[in-house]
Motif scaffolding. Structure first.
Motif, mmCIF file in Angstrom:
data_model
loop_
_atom_site.group_PDB
_atom_site.id
_atom_site.type_symbol
_atom_site.label_atom_id
_atom_site.label_comp_id
_atom_site.label_asym_id
_atom_site.label_seq_id
_atom_site.Cartn_x
_atom_site.Cartn_y
_atom_site.Cartn_z
ATOM 1 N N VAL A 15 37.121 -7.530 -9.783
ATOM 2 C CA VAL A 15 37.156 -7.648 -11.568
ATOM 3 C C VAL A 15 36.799 -9.273 -12.427
ATOM 4 N N LEU A 16 37.956 -10.257 -11.490
ATOM 5 C CA LEU A 16 38.162 -11.584 -12.402
ATOM 6 C C LEU A 16 36.272 -11.770 -11.685
ATOM 7 N N LYS A 17 36.535 -11.867 -10.400
ATOM 8 C CA LYS A 17 35.227 -12.910 -9.918
ATOM 9 C C LYS A 17 34.229 -12.567 -10.686
ATOM 10 N N THR A 18 33.617 -11.177 -10.583
ATOM 11 C CA THR A 18 32.541 -9.856 -11.703
ATOM 12 C C THR A 18 32.742 -10.722 -13.271
ATOM 13 N N LEU A 19 33.425 -11.291 -13.796
ATOM 14 C CA LEU A 19 33.951 -11.760 -14.901
ATOM 15 C C LEU A 19 33.679 -12.970 -15.306
ATOM 16 N N GLU A 20 33.728 -13.935 -14.296
ATOM 17 C CA GLU A 20 33.944 -15.161 -13.881
ATOM 18 C C GLU A 20 32.381 -15.251 -14.410
ATOM 19 N N LEU A 21 31.308 -14.580 -13.075
ATOM 20 C CA LEU A 21 30.722 -14.675 -13.266
ATOM 21 C C LEU A 21 29.823 -13.964 -14.135
ATOM 22 N N THR A 22 29.734 -13.631 -14.399
ATOM 23 C CA THR A 22 29.119 -12.876 -15.547
ATOM 24 C C THR A 22 29.606 -14.398 -17.064
ATOM 25 N N GLY B 250 23.858 -8.808 -26.414
ATOM 26 C CA GLY B 250 24.426 -7.733 -25.872
ATOM 27 C C GLY B 250 24.036 -7.588 -24.959
ATOM 28 N N ASN B 251 22.784 -6.488 -24.639
ATOM 29 C CA ASN B 251 22.076 -5.592 -23.225
ATOM 30 C C ASN B 251 22.198 -6.843 -22.141
ATOM 31 N N GLU B 252 22.112 -7.804 -22.695
ATOM 32 C CA GLU B 252 21.893 -8.888 -21.519
ATOM 33 C C GLU B 252 23.563 -8.999 -20.621
ATOM 34 N N THR B 253 24.331 -9.549 -21.736
ATOM 35 C CA THR B 253 25.917 -9.535 -20.385
ATOM 36 C C THR B 253 25.996 -8.268 -19.752
ATOM 37 N N ILE B 254 25.589 -7.254 -20.955
ATOM 38 C CA ILE B 254 25.986 -5.809 -20.194
ATOM 39 C C ILE B 254 24.724 -6.015 -19.022
ATOM 40 N N TYR C 271 33.227 -0.934 -14.273
ATOM 41 C CA TYR C 271 32.320 -1.224 -15.332
ATOM 42 C C TYR C 271 32.709 -1.206 -16.533
ATOM 43 N N LEU C 272 32.771 0.690 -16.617
ATOM 44 C CA LEU C 272 33.024 0.826 -18.179
ATOM 45 C C LEU C 272 33.739 0.274 -18.725
ATOM 46 N N VAL C 273 35.067 -0.141 -18.713
ATOM 47 C CA VAL C 273 36.167 -0.802 -19.403
ATOM 48 C C VAL C 273 35.330 -2.298 -19.594
ATOM 49 N N ILE C 274 34.909 -2.621 -19.158
ATOM 50 C CA ILE C 274 34.429 -4.055 -19.331
ATOM 51 C C ILE C 274 33.246 -4.107 -19.966
ATOM 52 N N THR C 275 32.832 -3.305 -19.868
ATOM 53 C CA THR C 275 31.522 -2.988 -21.243
ATOM 54 C C THR C 275 31.819 -2.252 -22.314
ATOM 55 N N ALA C 276 33.117 -1.783 -22.318
ATOM 56 C CA ALA C 276 33.799 -1.218 -24.088
ATOM 57 C C ALA C 276 34.217 -2.691 -24.455
ATOM 58 N N VAL C 277 34.543 -3.290 -23.924
ATOM 59 C CA VAL C 277 35.010 -4.947 -24.216
ATOM 60 C C VAL C 277 34.237 -5.605 -24.888
ATOM 61 N N LEU C 278 32.904 -5.441 -24.030
ATOM 62 C CA LEU C 278 32.139 -6.121 -24.643
ATOM 63 C C LEU C 278 31.485 -5.179 -25.796
ATOM 64 N N SER C 279 31.602 -4.449 -26.151
ATOM 65 C CA SER C 279 30.663 -4.077 -27.389
ATOM 66 C C SER C 279 31.478 -3.865 -28.229
ATOM 67 N N VAL C 280 32.667 -4.233 -28.035
ATOM 68 C CA VAL C 280 33.646 -4.323 -29.239
ATOM 69 C C VAL C 280 33.551 -6.533 -29.970
ATOM 70 N N GLY C 281 33.645 -6.325 -29.143
ATOM 71 C CA GLY C 281 33.746 -7.974 -29.295
ATOM 72 C C GLY C 281 31.783 -8.040 -30.127
ATOM 73 N N GLN C 282 30.845 -7.558 -29.134
ATOM 74 C CA GLN C 282 29.566 -7.627 -29.736
ATOM 75 C C GLN C 282 29.978 -7.389 -31.364
ATOM 76 N N HIS C 283 30.799 -6.249 -31.356
ATOM 77 C CA HIS C 283 30.179 -5.653 -33.081
ATOM 78 C C HIS C 283 30.857 -6.901 -34.472
#
Ligand SMILES: Nc1ncnc2c1ncn2[C@@H]1O[C@H](COP(=O)(O)OP(=O)(O)O)[C@@H](O)[C@H]1O
Ligand SMILES: [Mg+2]
Lengths: 339, 251
Positions: free
Chosen positions: A83-90, A232-236, A278-290
Motif C-alpha cells: 500500500v505504501l509503495k503504491t501511494l508513493e508511486l502514485t 482527480g480522475n487522473e490520480t485515481i 484501492y477503494l479506501v485510498i480512492t475514497a480518501v482522494l475524493s475527499v481531498g479533491q472536494h
C-alpha cells in the motif's frame, strides 16, 4: 367569498381588469400545501434494497470468499508495504505528471513554433504508445545507453554512471508513469488555461505583470477550477496504473498480494484485500479533491449558493411580487369601480 | 505628456489604424468617439503596448512606447521594460476584468505587491483609501461576483490607481453597465479628472465628454476625422461623418 372576489365575478370589473382573476383572496393565507408525490421513487428504492440484500447475502454466506482470510491479510506486513509503495508511486508520478503537464501546456501555447511543436510531439508520442511499452523501455534503457553522463553536450563529461546503477525498477517506474502522465495532464492544463478569458491576462499585463506572473497569479488559479476534476480522475487512474510496474519487477500493492496468492492459492480473498485498499485510498482522494475544489472555488460562491438560501430568496421575491400585485389590483379595482 | 504621431497598426492585411495623431497635456482629458470597429480600442491597446504598432511613434511621459533610442538606433524593449512602463499606465476595460478569485481589496493590492514588490500590510491601507475614494470601502472583502457591474468597474478603477499611474486609459468603461449604474462610474471618473489625472477615454457618453473633456477626437476607419474642443466637435461638427455619427448616438 370575499367582497373582492364577488366584484371579480361581475361582468364590468372583469372587463376592466382581467388580471385580477389571479389575485389571492384572504382565504389563501391559511391554505395547506401538498407536495407532489413521487411513487416511482419508492419503487426504485424497493428494487435497490432487494438487490443490495441479495448481494450482501451472497457475499456473507458464500464460503469461497473466505472472509477470514481477507481479514488475516488486510493488515499483513507485506500488504501494508505494498500500500505504501503504491501511494508513493502514485504521489511521485502525479507530481512529475502535473509539473510536466503545466510546462508542456504552457509550451503548447507558446508563440514560438519550435517550442509549441515540441510540446505537441511529446504529447503525441507518450499518449500514442502503450504505458506498458514505455515502462519496459525505461527499464531497459540501460541496454540502449550503457552509460549516462553529465557534461557539456558533445563536449567533455563531468560525471558518468552506468545506466544500470541509475535505472532501478523504482526509477524506471516513476519516470515511466510520470512522463506518460505529463502527456495527459498537459491537455487537461491546456484546456484549463484556455477556459480563462483573454481579458484576465490583459488586465494582469496592464497592471505591469510579466507573462509568467500573469500565468501564475491570475490564469492558473482560475484554470484550476477546470483542471482539478479531471486531475482527480487522473490520480485515481494512476493509483491503479501503478500496478503495471509489476512488469519491471517492482513490488507495489497488487504485486504484493499476487506474490502471496501465488504461494497460498487464496486468490479471491487476496484480490479482495487489494480491492478494498484501492477503494479506501480512492475514497480518501475524493475527499481531498472536494476540499481542493472548494479552495479554488473562492469567488464563485454565488453560483453555488445552497438551495435553501436560494429558495428563501425566491420566496422573499415572490412575496414582494404578490404584495405589489395586490396593490396594483386594489388600484385597478377601485379605478374600475368609478367607471 | 502623451503624444501619438501617425500611428499605424495592421492585423494581417487589414490596416486598422491608418496614421493616428494625438496630443494630450498633463492633467487633460481626451475623449475618443467613433463608430464600432473604427480602431478606438486598438489605439488604446497600442498606447499600453498590448499591441505592437507597425508605424509612427508614441510617447508617454517623454518615453517612447515600445522602444528605447540610443543615437540613431531604436531598440525594441524587452518584456521586463515593457511591463515596467505598462505599470505606469492605468487601463480600465469595458468588461471590468477584475480577478474573480480575489476580493475587491485583493484585486487592488495585487499590482503593488506583485509588480512593485511592496509589503502587503503597507499597501493595504492605501488600497482601502482607494476603495473609499470610489465609494466601496464597505465592499472590500466582497468577491467580484458579489458586486454589481458598476461596483466592479469602480474596483477596477481603484485597482488601476493603486499603481499610481501618470496616465489612465478607459475603454468604454460604462458600455457593459445597466443604465442606472452608469452614473456612479462616471462620477468617479469626473472626480479623477478634477483631481488632475491625465486621461484618454473612449466613450459614447456625450454628456461626460461635453462636461469633462478638454479635447474630443472623432475616429472613423482608423483615422482621426475631426478633433477639437467638445463644443466644436459635438455642437458644430465640420465633417459629414461626425455629423451622421452624432445624429445616431444622440437620437
Ligand atoms: N486581435 C485582432 N485581430 C484581428 N483583427 C482585430 C483584432 N483586434 C481588433 N481587430 C479589428 O480591428 C478593427 C478595429 O477594432 P477596435 O479597435 O476594437 O474598434 P473599436 O474599439 O473602435 O470598436 C475591427 O475591424 C476589428 O475586427
Ligand atoms: Mg472597442
Amino acid at each position: 367569498m370575499s367582497p373582492r372576489g364577488t366584484s371579480i365575478g361581475g361582468a364590468g370589473a372583469s372587463e376592466q381588469a382581467p388580471a385580477l382573476l389571479a389575485l389571492p383572496t384572504e382565504d389563501d393565507e391559511n391554505l395547506v400545501v401538498k407536495s407532489v408525490r413521487h411513487p416511482w421513487r419508492l419503487v426504485a428504492v424497493a428494487v435497490i434494497a432487494v438487490l443490495v440484500a441479495m448481494a450482501v447475502h451472497m457475499l456473507v454466506t458464500n464460503e469461497r470468499f473466505q472472509w477470514n482470510v481477507v481479514g488475516h491479510y488486510l493488515f499483513a506486513e507485506p500488504v501494508l508495504t505494498g500500500v505504501l509503495k503504491t501511494l508513493e508511486l502514485t504521489a511521485i508520478a502525479m507530481i512529475i505528471g502535473v509539473v510536466l503537464g503545466v510546462v508542456a501546456a504552457i509550451a503548447r501555447l507558446s508563440p514560438n513554433p519550435i517550442v509549441s511543436r515540441t510540446a505537441l510531439l511529446y504529447v503525441w508520442f507518450f499518449r500514442g504508445t502503450p504505458l506498458l511499452v514505455q515502462l519496459l523501455f525505461w527499464f531497459f534503457l540501460g541496454a540502449l545507453l550503457p552509460r549516462i553522463s553529465i557534461g557539456i553536450p558533445f563536449g567533455p563529461e563531468f560525471a558518468s554512471v552506468s545506466a544500470n546503477t541509475l535505472i532501478t525498477a523504482f526509477f524506471a517506474a516513476i519516470v515511466g508513469l510520470g512522463i506518460n502522465e505529463g502527456s495527459y495532464m498537459s491537455e487537461i492544463v491546456r484546456a484549463g488555461i484556455l477556459s480563462v478569458p483573454r481579458g484576465q491576462t490583459e488586465a494582469a499585463l496592464a497592471i505591469g505583470m510579466s507573462r509568467m506572473q500573469a500565468m501564475r497569479r491570475v490564469v492558473l488559479p482560475q484554470a484550476m477550477r477546470v483542471i482539478i476534476p479531471p486531475t482527480g480522475n487522473e490520480t485515481i487512474g494512476m493509483l491503479k496504473n501503478t500496478s503495471l510496474v509489476f512488469v519491471i519487477g517492482y513490488t507495489e500493492l497488487l504485486t504484493s498480494v499476487s506474490l502471496i496468492y501465488a504461494r497460498t492459492y487464496e486468490t479471491i480473498p487476496l484480490l479482495i484485500v487489494a480491492a478494498l485498499w484501492y477503494l479506501v485510498i480512492t475514497a480518501v482522494l475524493s475527499v481531498g479533491q472536494h476540499y481542493i475544489e472548494r479552495h479554488f472555488g473562492r469567488g464563485y460562491q454565488v453560483l453555488t449558493t445552497s438551495r435553501k438560501a436560494r429558495n428563501r430568496l425566491v420566496a422573499r421575491e415572490s412575496l414582494q411580487e404578490l404584495q405589489a400585485a395586490e396593490v396594483l389590483g386594489e388600484t385597478l379595482s377601485s379605478g374600475g369601480g368609478h367607471s | 505628456m502623451f503624444r501619438a504621431d501617425a500611428v499605424r497598426k495592421s492585423f494581417g492585411h487589414v490596416e486598422v489604424l491608418r496614421g493616428v495623431s494625438m496630443t494630450v497635456q498633463r492633467g487633460e482629458v481626451a475623449c475618443l468617439l467613433g463608430p464600432s470597429g473604427s480602431g478606438k480600442s486598438t489605439f488604446l491597446r497600442c498606447v499600453n503596448h498590448l499591441e505592437k504598432i507597425d508605424g509612427g511613434r508614441m510617447w508617454v511621459d517623454g518615453e517612447m512606447v515600445g522602444y528605447r533610442r540610443s543615437g540613431r538606433v531604436l531598440h525594441e524593449l524587452k518584456e521586463r521594460e515593457v511591463a515596467r512602463r505598462r505599470a505606469g499606465i492605468g487601463m480600465v476595460f469595458q468588461q471590468f476584468n477584475l480577478f474573480p478569485h480575489r476580493t475587491a481589496l485583493e484585486n487592488v493590492i495585487e499590482g503593488p505587491v506583485i509588480v512593485r514588490r511592496r509589503q502587503r500590510s503597507e499597501v493595504a491601507g492605501v488600497a482601502m483609501e482607494l476603495l473609499d475614494r470610489v465609494g466601496l470601502a464597505d465592499r472590500a472583502n466582497h468577491y467580484p461576483s458579489q458586486l454589481s457591474g458598476g461596483q466592479q468597474q469602480r474596483v477596477a478603477i481603484a485597482r488601476a490607481l493603486a499603481m499610481e499611474p501618470s496616465l489612465m486609459l478607459f475603454d468604454e468603461p460604462t458600455s457593459a453597465l445597466d443604465p442606472e449604474l452608469v452614473g456612479e462610474v462616471l462620477d468617479v471618473m469626473k472626480d479623477l479628472a478634477a483631481s488632475g489625472m491625465t486621461m484618454i477615454v473612449v466613450t459614447h457618453e456625450m454628456g461626460f465628454a461635453r462636461e469633462v473633456a478638454d479635447a474630443v477626437y472623432f475616429m472613423a476607419d482608423g483615422v482621426v476625422v475631426e478633433s477639437g474642443t467638445p463644443a466644436a466637435v459635438l455642437l458644430s461638427p465640420q465633417q459629414e461623418r461626425t455629423r451622421s455619427f452624432l445624429a445616431k448616438v444622440l437620437a
